[in-house]
Write a protein that holds these residues in place. Sequence first.
Motif, mmCIF file in Angstrom:
data_model
loop_
_atom_site.group_PDB
_atom_site.id
_atom_site.type_symbol
_atom_site.label_atom_id
_atom_site.label_comp_id
_atom_site.label_asym_id
_atom_site.label_seq_id
_atom_site.Cartn_x
_atom_site.Cartn_y
_atom_site.Cartn_z
ATOM 1 N N GLU A 155 -44.975 29.856 -18.152
ATOM 2 C CA GLU A 155 -45.810 28.783 -17.599
ATOM 3 C C GLU A 155 -46.949 29.353 -16.763
ATOM 4 O OE1 GLU A 155 -43.077 26.427 -15.432
ATOM 5 O OE2 GLU A 155 -42.224 25.423 -17.204
ATOM 6 N N SER A 156 -46.653 30.334 -15.917
ATOM 7 C CA SER A 156 -47.687 30.934 -15.070
ATOM 8 C C SER A 156 -48.747 31.644 -15.908
ATOM 9 C CB SER A 156 -47.049 31.919 -14.086
ATOM 10 O OG SER A 156 -46.087 31.283 -13.276
ATOM 11 N N CYS A 157 -48.284 32.399 -16.891
ATOM 12 C CA CYS A 157 -49.231 33.118 -17.757
ATOM 13 C C CYS A 157 -50.063 32.161 -18.599
ATOM 14 C CB CYS A 157 -48.470 34.100 -18.660
ATOM 15 S SG CYS A 157 -47.731 35.489 -17.789
ATOM 16 N N SER A 158 -49.476 31.041 -19.018
ATOM 17 C CA SER A 158 -50.221 30.047 -19.793
ATOM 18 C C SER A 158 -51.357 29.453 -18.969
ATOM 19 C CB SER A 158 -49.282 28.931 -20.254
ATOM 20 O OG SER A 158 -48.280 29.430 -21.104
ATOM 21 N N VAL A 159 -51.081 29.163 -17.691
ATOM 22 C CA VAL A 159 -52.120 28.613 -16.814
ATOM 23 C C VAL A 159 -53.278 29.595 -16.670
ATOM 24 C CG1 VAL A 159 -52.624 27.882 -14.460
ATOM 25 C CG2 VAL A 159 -50.512 27.138 -15.567
ATOM 26 N N VAL A 160 -52.952 30.862 -16.451
ATOM 27 C CA VAL A 160 -53.997 31.888 -16.303
ATOM 28 C C VAL A 160 -54.796 32.027 -17.593
ATOM 29 C CG1 VAL A 160 -54.426 34.333 -15.870
ATOM 30 C CG2 VAL A 160 -52.674 33.124 -14.559
#
Length: 333
Positions: A155-160
């Motif tokens: 989820e964090s990497c997708s946002v970035v």
Amino acid sequence: MEYYDHHETPLLLAAANGIIEIVQQIVHVYPQAVDYVTVNQRNVLHVAIAHRQKQVFKWIQNHRLIMTRLVTRIDALGFTALHHVGITKFYPGGYHGPALQLQHELKWYERVQSQIPPLYNMHHNKMKWTARDFFYKTLEKMLDDAKQWLKKTSESCSVVAVLVATVVFAAAYTVPGGLNTKTGSPVLLTEPIYIVFTVMDIIALATALTSVVLFLSILTSSFKMEEFLHTLPMKLSIGFQLLFFSVTSTTMAFALTIVLTMKSEEMKWTMSLLYMATFFPVTMFIIIQLPLYVELVKNIWSYRSNVFKFLPRGFLALFWKLPSKLLRYRKFV
């Protein structure tokens, strides 16, 4: 389940601590020492597997006579050699993230299973568990931790990745130097650096969007135990690498924009400071995420021998035959 035992002989003690030199020397001087067992009837192979001593296990594996002699032994609790993989009390750790730890355990299970006669895969211990049942039971908590860690990371990497894609997509339409009012083409189109800027922008957009697809495929997976062996870690590794490339390409595109718009001999020192400030985020990203980055690079490297398995055989055959056909064509010409 706790693994209480005592190592009465130097061979078993050396195997438990991974001192391969002592193991080799003892067996060389006194070969019958491999038959020594603990109070719970665990031999040197059982001890090496439970303590995750890969070098000792590999040495026994290379000596087929010793492996054949020890692999069929069952301890006092009805544990085969494969059951001892499920004993996690001596897990050494050292892996960044529960998902990679779980993958390591699954690989260790497969490696030991490849040396076990198929009949012993269905053997039940005194608690009526097969080796696989016991292995899955002891790794339930690690599986839950791996699911949560992988979801949060994806989820964090997708946002970035989405933010990077948004920035570079907008940069493609707000080109440095502006557009020619008559022709509509970029003013700096003839500059060689502008071509490099365009390439970096395209690479950043392509890698960012591809990483988003990979992270979304992780979030929509079923997170079964078997998927943590190859599928999920490979998607995470490739997605993280693509995200790193997209961030790096975006930073380089920003630096090239500064070069194109601020050309001046009087601002030489200012330009140097701006270049350093531009690459500062990438440097911090590498330093902070270096342990995870190294683990993921190793993970991708471990799949290098399986790359051609994902390609159709007809395509591979055509690829290998094409050079010979070209050589024949040249001879006729």
